[in-house]
Design a protein around this motif. Structure first.
Motif, PDB file in Angstrom:
ATOM      1  N   SER A 174      73.294 -28.570 -69.592  1.00 57.27           N
ATOM      2  CA  SER A 174      72.816 -28.550 -68.209  1.00 57.27           C
ATOM      3  C   SER A 174      71.286 -28.455 -68.223  1.00 57.27           C
ATOM      4  O   SER A 174      70.685 -27.973 -69.195  1.00 57.27           O
ATOM      5  CB  SER A 174      73.398 -27.360 -67.451  1.00 57.27           C
ATOM      6  N   TRP A 175      70.648 -28.890 -67.136  1.00 58.17           N
ATOM      7  CA  TRP A 175      69.192 -28.790 -67.060  1.00 58.17           C
ATOM      8  C   TRP A 175      68.739 -27.336 -67.041  1.00 58.17           C
ATOM      9  O   TRP A 175      67.636 -27.023 -67.511  1.00 58.17           O
ATOM     10  CB  TRP A 175      68.679 -29.527 -65.824  1.00 58.17           C
ATOM     11  N   GLU A 176      69.565 -26.445 -66.528  1.00 58.15           N
ATOM     12  CA  GLU A 176      69.214 -25.028 -66.518  1.00 58.15           C
ATOM     13  C   GLU A 176      68.997 -24.507 -67.934  1.00 58.15           C
ATOM     14  O   GLU A 176      68.075 -23.716 -68.188  1.00 58.15           O
ATOM     15  CB  GLU A 176      70.306 -24.211 -65.815  1.00 58.15           C
ATOM     16  N   ASN A 216      63.016 -33.082 -64.455  1.00 58.68           N
ATOM     17  CA  ASN A 216      63.898 -31.928 -64.331  1.00 58.68           C
ATOM     18  C   ASN A 216      63.291 -30.658 -64.928  1.00 58.68           C
ATOM     19  O   ASN A 216      63.565 -29.554 -64.446  1.00 58.68           O
ATOM     20  CB  ASN A 216      65.254 -32.239 -64.959  1.00 58.68           C
ATOM     21  N   LYS A 223      65.357 -23.142 -69.375  1.00 60.16           N
ATOM     22  CA  LYS A 223      65.272 -21.782 -69.909  1.00 60.16           C
ATOM     23  C   LYS A 223      64.685 -21.793 -71.314  1.00 60.16           C
ATOM     24  O   LYS A 223      63.844 -20.941 -71.660  1.00 60.16           O
ATOM     25  CB  LYS A 223      66.666 -21.137 -69.926  1.00 60.16           C
ATOM     26  N   GLY A 226      62.740 -27.458 -62.539  1.00 62.81           N
ATOM     27  CA  GLY A 226      63.272 -26.155 -62.891  1.00 62.81           C
ATOM     28  C   GLY A 226      62.206 -25.092 -63.022  1.00 62.81           C
ATOM     29  O   GLY A 226      62.372 -23.958 -62.548  1.00 62.81           O
ATOM     30  N   ASP A 277      72.918 -33.554 -64.957  1.00 62.76           N
ATOM     31  CA  ASP A 277      73.258 -32.869 -63.711  1.00 62.76           C
ATOM     32  C   ASP A 277      74.760 -32.996 -63.477  1.00 62.76           C
ATOM     33  O   ASP A 277      75.231 -34.024 -62.993  1.00 62.76           O
ATOM     34  CB  ASP A 277      72.486 -33.500 -62.547  1.00 62.76           C
TER      35      ASP A 277
END
Length: 396
Positions: A375-377, A24, A381, A28, A204
């Motif tokens: 979250s993976w976001e 992931n 980041k 990303g 996710d």
């Protein structure tokens, strides 16, 4: 940015733990950056796990053959190198990776700790070490009760070798990432001078989501995790021996589902009880999380982030766990999960949720917590910012 990842395993989206973390992060970062990968392929695995969809280049090396692995293990004993590191040693693959590093400049190299041995001391480019769950810290915290003498001797000896290796490699990387802030603090004490940072595990929430229609099974408890992993197996045995009987007294028709691959014999025996089902490996763990009214994580090992807790919460399934199970998550008790360390308190919380007390609010808050914090976001980041900092330092 041009980013090269090094991994001893092919990252895979359907696995939990390190494989899914790496997959992931690559996925990303590939949205905005040029990502390449070099990794080993184990004999029972084919393909690239979908990495070619996100990487400009994927180079998969064959893992050393059995004879070479045995020789590596013997050499590791002589050189005081941990078994988990020496197994992958290969002059041929060292030359391949060195050639890649010299041929094409990368803005940063991100390596799993098993692959750090392939980055030569002479390499001065920006580099980040992914340590995830540090093995030495895990050994220190692990409950050693019930270990046989040969297990104690081997684990002690291996931890000495790992401690030396982790210290040496941590000090030569620009940053070392772990997946929980608590592990970062403890490792700073173990390895002064190393620069640790937290890049948390994610999940996710689109995949692990509440069921669209009511498929919840009344009075169903679920416990998930690889059941060959000693902390998970010990947690399952503890729950069935010390907590589940207290729940049954209050709710006689309760059912417990222990869902996870390769259960050890002690866990398999738990399934002899009519109200307990031990599934072994399943095709989709999400199905069980969506059916259950309560998810439990009664572990005692405080390390990393318990992905089983995050996945349950993302599915809107309230969780009862221990302080150790919540250590890497840091949710407040009542914010989608309950924290309970004694068998009686743990049972009270489970019974309350099975009876529906505040269940809808707990379900909503569980999912909201994961979306806001795991979250993976968010993970991508944080790694992206870390990479930029490391590159900036090298340009000074």
């Amino acid at each position: 940015m041009k980013i090269l990842f090094l991994s001893h395993l092919v990252p895979w989206p359907t696995n939990t733990g390190g494989k899914q973390l790496l997959y992931n992060l690559i996925k990303g970062l590939s949205v905005s950056h040029d990502v390449s990968m070099i990794c080993f392929r184990h004999p029972d695995f084919s393909g690239d796990g979908g990495l070619s969809d996100y990487c400009r280049s994927v180079k998969i090396l064959d893992i050393p053959r059995t004879r070479k692995v045995l020789l590596n293990a013997i050499a590791g004993l002589v050189r005081f190198v941990p078994l988990t590191i020496s197994l992958y040693a290969s002059r041929k693959h060292s030359a391949t990776i060195l050639e890649d590093l010299e041929r094409e400049p990368h803005d940063v190299v991100i390596s799993r700790i098993e692959m750090a041995q392939f980055i030569p001391i002479s390499y001065k480019g920006p580099k980040i070490l992914l340590m995830e769950d540090p093995e030495v810290l895990k050994f220190i915290r692990m409950d050693k009760r019930g270990w046989k003498l040969h297990q104690r001797i081997f684990r002690w000896f291996e931890s000495r070798r790992l401690s030396r290796y982790e210290r040496r490699e941590s000090l030569r990387f620009d940053r070392v990432t772990l997946i929980s802030e608590e592990d970062v603090q403890d490792n700073r004490a173990l390895i002064p001078g190393a620069r640790f940072a937290c890049v948390p595990y994610g999940t996710d929430p689109e995949w692990f989501s509440p069921p669209e229609e009511s498929i919840r099974v009344d009075r169903m408890i679920v416990m998930t995790g690889n059941m060959y992993h000693p902390p998970n197996a010990a947690g399952a045995i503890h729950f069935c021996r010390d907590i589940f009987p207290l729940v049954k007294k209050q709710i006689p028709d309760v059912s417990l589902w222990i869902v996870g691959a390769n259960p050890v014999p002690e866990v398999l025996r738990l399934g002899r009880a009519d109200e307990i089902t031990v599934t072994g490996a399943v095709s989709e763990i999400r199905d069980y999380l969506r059916m259950a009214r309560v998810s439990v994580c009664p572990i005692s090992l405080k390390i990393g982030v318990q992905t089983k807790v995050l996945e349950s919460m993302a599915c809107g399934t309230p969780v009862v766990t221990t302080s150790a199970g919540n250590a890497g998550i840091q949710a407040a008790s009542g914010d989608g999960l309950y924290i309970a360390d004694s068998p009686s308190e743990f049972a009270i919380r489970v019974v309350s949720l099975l009876r529906g007390d505040n269940w809808d609010e707990m379900s909503y808050r569980a999912r909201r917590f994961v979306i806001d914090h795991f979250s993976w976001e968010i993970s991508v980041k944080k790694l992206e910012i870390l990479i930029a900092d490391v590159i900036r330092e090298h340009k000074k």
